[in-house]
Design an enzyme around this catalytic site. Structure first.
Site, PDB file in Angstrom:
ATOM      1  N   ASP A 165     -46.250  -7.693  43.589  1.00 31.07           N
ATOM      2  CA  ASP A 165     -46.508  -6.886  44.702  1.00 31.07           C
ATOM      3  C   ASP A 165     -47.461  -8.142  45.572  1.00 31.07           C
ATOM      4  O   ASP A 165     -48.179  -8.915  44.880  1.00 31.07           O
ATOM      5  CB  ASP A 165     -47.210  -5.840  44.221  1.00 31.07           C
ATOM      6  CG  ASP A 165     -47.462  -4.943  45.580  1.00 31.07           C
ATOM      7  OD1 ASP A 165     -46.947  -3.702  45.749  1.00 31.07           O
ATOM      8  OD2 ASP A 165     -47.994  -5.417  46.665  1.00 31.07           O
TER       9      ASP A 165
ATOM     10  N   ASP B  60     -29.232   3.051  47.676  1.00 32.73           N
ATOM     11  CA  ASP B  60     -29.487   4.486  48.511  1.00 32.73           C
ATOM     12  C   ASP B  60     -29.912   4.308  49.973  1.00 32.73           C
ATOM     13  O   ASP B  60     -29.627   5.000  50.676  1.00 32.73           O
ATOM     14  CB  ASP B  60     -30.854   5.204  47.938  1.00 32.73           C
ATOM     15  CG  ASP B  60     -30.901   6.561  48.313  1.00 32.73           C
ATOM     16  OD1 ASP B  60     -30.121   7.252  48.346  1.00 32.73           O
ATOM     17  OD2 ASP B  60     -31.973   6.931  48.616  1.00 32.73           O
TER      18      ASP B  60
ATOM     19  N   GLU C 104     -27.161   3.274  58.954  1.00 28.01           N
ATOM     20  CA  GLU C 104     -26.545   4.495  58.369  1.00 28.01           C
ATOM     21  C   GLU C 104     -26.124   5.486  59.329  1.00 28.01           C
ATOM     22  O   GLU C 104     -26.488   5.605  60.547  1.00 28.01           O
ATOM     23  CB  GLU C 104     -27.754   5.226  57.799  1.00 28.01           C
ATOM     24  CG  GLU C 104     -28.538   4.155  56.539  1.00 28.01           C
ATOM     25  CD  GLU C 104     -29.644   4.898  55.756  1.00 28.01           C
ATOM     26  OE1 GLU C 104     -30.251   5.776  56.343  1.00 28.01           O
ATOM     27  OE2 GLU C 104     -30.159   4.166  54.909  1.00 28.01           O
TER      28      GLU C 104
ATOM     29  N   HIS D  15     -28.974   7.795  51.022  1.00 28.62           N
ATOM     30  CA  HIS D  15     -30.390   8.158  51.389  1.00 28.62           C
ATOM     31  C   HIS D  15     -30.835   9.413  50.991  1.00 28.62           C
ATOM     32  O   HIS D  15     -31.559   9.976  52.055  1.00 28.62           O
ATOM     33  CB  HIS D  15     -30.655   7.650  53.130  1.00 28.62           C
ATOM     34  CG  HIS D  15     -31.862   7.145  53.336  1.00 28.62           C
ATOM     35  ND1 HIS D  15     -32.035   6.200  54.253  1.00 28.62           N
ATOM     36  CD2 HIS D  15     -33.049   7.218  52.625  1.00 28.62           C
ATOM     37  CE1 HIS D  15     -33.587   6.047  54.266  1.00 28.62           C
ATOM     38  NE2 HIS D  15     -34.073   6.694  53.413  1.00 28.62           N
ATOM     39  N   ILE D  16     -30.464   9.551  49.630  1.00 31.70           N
ATOM     40  CA  ILE D  16     -31.275  10.838  49.283  1.00 31.70           C
ATOM     41  C   ILE D  16     -32.270  10.739  48.080  1.00 31.70           C
ATOM     42  O   ILE D  16     -32.586  11.729  47.519  1.00 31.70           O
ATOM     43  CB  ILE D  16     -29.937  11.791  48.470  1.00 31.70           C
ATOM     44  CG1 ILE D  16     -29.341  10.772  47.636  1.00 31.70           C
ATOM     45  CG2 ILE D  16     -29.178  12.330  49.552  1.00 31.70           C
ATOM     46  CD1 ILE D  16     -28.591  11.564  46.615  1.00 31.70           C
TER      47      ILE D  16
HETATM   48  N1  LIG Z   1     -34.734   6.163  49.517  1.00 32.11           N
HETATM   49  C1  LIG Z   1     -35.612   7.238  49.956  1.00 32.11           C
HETATM   50  O1  LIG Z   1     -35.131   8.463  49.954  1.00 32.11           O
HETATM   51  C2  LIG Z   1     -36.821   7.021  50.083  1.00 32.11           C
HETATM   52  C3  LIG Z   1     -37.826   8.030  50.138  1.00 32.11           C
HETATM   53  C4  LIG Z   1     -39.375   7.626  50.257  1.00 32.11           C
HETATM   54  C5  LIG Z   1     -39.563   6.469  50.161  1.00 32.11           C
HETATM   55  N2  LIG Z   1     -38.587   5.354  50.692  1.00 32.11           N
HETATM   56  C6  LIG Z   1     -39.298   3.979  50.694  1.00 32.11           C
HETATM   57  O2  LIG Z   1     -39.400   3.400  49.463  1.00 32.11           O
HETATM   58  C7  LIG Z   1     -40.548   2.297  49.846  1.00 32.11           C
HETATM   59  C8  LIG Z   1     -41.741   2.458  48.940  1.00 32.11           C
HETATM   60  O3  LIG Z   1     -42.403   3.633  49.316  1.00 32.11           O
HETATM   61  P1  LIG Z   1     -43.908   3.828  48.708  1.00 32.11           P
HETATM   62  O4  LIG Z   1     -44.517   5.088  49.203  1.00 32.11           O
HETATM   63  O5  LIG Z   1     -43.933   3.485  47.346  1.00 32.11           O
HETATM   64  O6  LIG Z   1     -44.679   2.772  49.678  1.00 32.11           O
HETATM   65  P2  LIG Z   1     -46.036   2.041  49.519  1.00 32.11           P
HETATM   66  O7  LIG Z   1     -46.668   1.606  50.821  1.00 32.11           O
HETATM   67  O8  LIG Z   1     -46.877   3.037  48.835  1.00 32.11           O
HETATM   68  O9  LIG Z   1     -45.855   0.870  48.495  1.00 32.11           O
HETATM   69  C9  LIG Z   1     -44.971  -0.387  49.005  1.00 32.11           C
HETATM   70  C10 LIG Z   1     -45.682  -1.523  48.182  1.00 32.11           C
HETATM   71  O10 LIG Z   1     -44.743  -2.714  48.381  1.00 32.11           O
HETATM   72  C11 LIG Z   1     -45.671  -3.779  48.598  1.00 32.11           C
HETATM   73  N3  LIG Z   1     -45.014  -4.897  49.090  1.00 32.11           N
HETATM   74  C12 LIG Z   1     -44.569  -4.750  50.499  1.00 32.11           C
HETATM   75  N4  LIG Z   1     -43.923  -5.820  51.027  1.00 32.11           N
HETATM   76  C13 LIG Z   1     -43.739  -6.521  49.741  1.00 32.11           C
HETATM   77  C14 LIG Z   1     -42.998  -7.717  49.190  1.00 32.11           C
HETATM   78  N5  LIG Z   1     -42.522  -8.451  50.377  1.00 32.11           N
HETATM   79  N6  LIG Z   1     -42.930  -8.395  48.101  1.00 32.11           N
HETATM   80  C15 LIG Z   1     -43.710  -7.406  47.293  1.00 32.11           C
HETATM   81  N7  LIG Z   1     -44.472  -6.391  47.510  1.00 32.11           N
HETATM   82  C16 LIG Z   1     -44.311  -6.081  48.678  1.00 32.11           C
HETATM   83  C17 LIG Z   1     -46.853  -3.213  49.004  1.00 32.11           C
HETATM   84  O11 LIG Z   1     -48.073  -4.197  49.086  1.00 32.11           O
HETATM   85  C18 LIG Z   1     -47.015  -1.938  48.549  1.00 32.11           C
HETATM   86  O12 LIG Z   1     -47.790  -2.018  47.265  1.00 32.11           O
HETATM   87  C19 LIG Z   1     -40.644   2.308  51.197  1.00 32.11           C
HETATM   88  O13 LIG Z   1     -40.016   1.529  52.010  1.00 32.11           O
HETATM   89  C20 LIG Z   1     -40.204   3.892  51.868  1.00 32.11           C
HETATM   90  O14 LIG Z   1     -39.767   3.920  53.168  1.00 32.11           O
HETATM   91  C21 LIG Z   1     -37.445   5.567  50.383  1.00 32.11           C
END
Ligand SMILES: NC(=O)c1ccc[n+]([C@@H]2O[C@H](COP(=O)([O-])OP(=O)(O)OC[C@H]3O[C@@H](n4cnc5c(N)ncnc54)[C@H](O)[C@@H]3O)[C@@H](O)[C@H]2O)c1
Length: 398
Positions: A170, A253, A258, A281-282
């Protein structure tokens, strides 16, 4: 107070608002701009999901609107700057589907490690192949989590409970949970993990961070998952590494572009590969997540209208005072310039209104003050606070 909830928001949201005395009207579908302009007069609380666009023109016209609840994760569909200008609070549910994403990732890690996509395709084609070749347990395999935020950290705990060894990388300083090991660089993670899974956030600098160079660093036979953002990964490069056999499989996903709606064609370089799980994207789409989103966002809207709490608001300064059974609370939203707090308190002092509790917070161009006062004060106080040049909105909560 009236609320309009669009796009089939979960019934728990209706229950939360109704219990707070709000009259709730619900609609199953999204509204377009014309429909919103017609429906919003007299509506103080608006609930939408991702298919209703809320442009500046609608926000400017919605005179009574106090708060908007985005019953989803993102708020790109809302002209938040316009909401700021009118002092309208915006809430969303960024974390309600964390567990759902984690469970899908676990399912995909097991399915890919076991070669289930191929076995399933074979069976549907009438091929009976019981061979164990290429099928593995996930126990003891190394899971590399890129992005150790809400989702990454929860995945870490569950994967470890299933016997995986967890590595993570991270960019922020994150506490390792359980026996997870922090990697000093992305390269260290890529070179050591059997499964690499992306859970980074959507900041602009994450565009295309994962391409040929990163796939090349991954171990031969490794698996790749992306359930974070589509624009993070170069799918041409991913396809090349899957076709060459360097990577054993992938689960994706999220995509750079999209389809807009159900039934629209899904176009991607990743179609047609037998060892790739593609999902629309689910990651966060479960009934449990929808229910949690309903409860969470409606709860935030209720707390805002009843107590003035802006905790977890997308756009307003975060502020909360304990509930106030007696007396009055004045919520004053203003332009964040020097001297506003002094001016508010000067007005209160001039009218001999005693302040019983007070809290100020600022965020960008906005300042927000909650002031608890005794009930006994002249109504002109509110007129004077509203008339201040810096005032965006004054609400009396009682
Ligand atoms: N597929 C889906 O349906 C779905 C659903 C919910 C969330 N998401 C996505 O999942 C991702 C994570 O969500 P979350 O709630 O855990 O977010 P979050 O903000 O809690 O965590 C993201 C983490 O990534 C780290 N980070 C950012 N850029 C980085 C990089 N280049 N290298 C390493 N670490 C990095 C940040 O420091 C943070 O700790 C988001 O992009 C969110 O949009 C997708």
């Amino acid at each position: 107070m009236r609320a309009l909830l669009l796009e089939n928001v979960h019934p728990d949201a209706v229950a939360v608002l109704t219990a707070a005395g709000v009259e709730v009207e619900s609609a199953e579908r999204a509204y377009d701009e014309t429909e919103l302009l017609a429906a919003l007069p007299g509506v103080e609380l608006l609930g939408i999901r991702s298919k209703t666009d809320l442009p500046a023109s609608v926000i400017a016209a919605a005179a009574e609107l106090v708060a908007v609840g985005a019953f989803c994760i993102g708020t790109n569909q809302i002209a938040v700057e316009a909401a700021n200008a009118r002092g309208i609070a915006v809430f969303n549910a960024p974390f309600s589907n964390t567990r759902s994403v984690v469970e899908l990732a676990i399912a995909e890690i097991v399915a890919l490690t076991r070669g289930l996509t191929r076995k399933n395709a074979d069976m549907h084609a009438g091929v009976w192949d019981k061979s164990a070749e290429g099928a593995h347990e996930i126990r003891s395999r190394r899971l590399g989590i890129v992005g150790y935020g809400n989702i990454g950290a929860q995945l870490s705990v569950l994967a470890e409970a299933l016997g995986m060894q967890v590595l993570f990388y991270d960019t922020a300083d994150k506490l390792a949970l359980g026996n997870a090991r922090r990697c000093a660089s992305l390269d260290e993670l890529l070179e050591n993990a059997d499964v690499v899974t992306l859970h980074v956030d959507g900041r602009a600098t994450n565009r295309d961070i994962f391409g040929d160079e990163q796939f090349s660093r991954m171990r031969s036979g490794a698996l790749f998952l992306n359930l974070s953002r589509g624009f993070v990964v170069d799918h041409h490069a991913l396809r090349a590494h899957l076709e060459s056999g360097h990577l054993a499989g992938a689960a994706v996903d999220v995509f750079p572009t999209e389809p807009k709606g159900r039934g629209d064609e899904f176009v991607s370089e990743l179609r047609g590969l037998p060892n790739v799980i593609l999902t629309p994207h689910i990651g966060g789409s479960t009934e449990e997540a929808q229910q949690d989103i309903g409860r969470y966002v409606a709860g935030k809207m209720r707390d805002y209208v009843v107590e003035g709490s802006t905790t977890m608001s997308v756009n307003l300064p975060h502020l909360a005072l304990p509930p106030r059974p007696d007396g009055h609370r004045i919520a004053h939203l203003h332009h964040n310039v020097p001297g506003v707090l002094a001016a508010i308190n000067g007005t209160l002092a001039e009218h001999k209104v005693n302040i019983e509790a007070q809290l100020l917070g600022t965020r960008g161009d906005l300042g927000y003050v909650l002031t608890d006062v005794a009930v006994d004060y002249p109504p002109v106080v509110l007129d004077e606070l509203s008339a201040m040049d810096e005032t965006v909105r004054v609400r009396l909560l009682s």
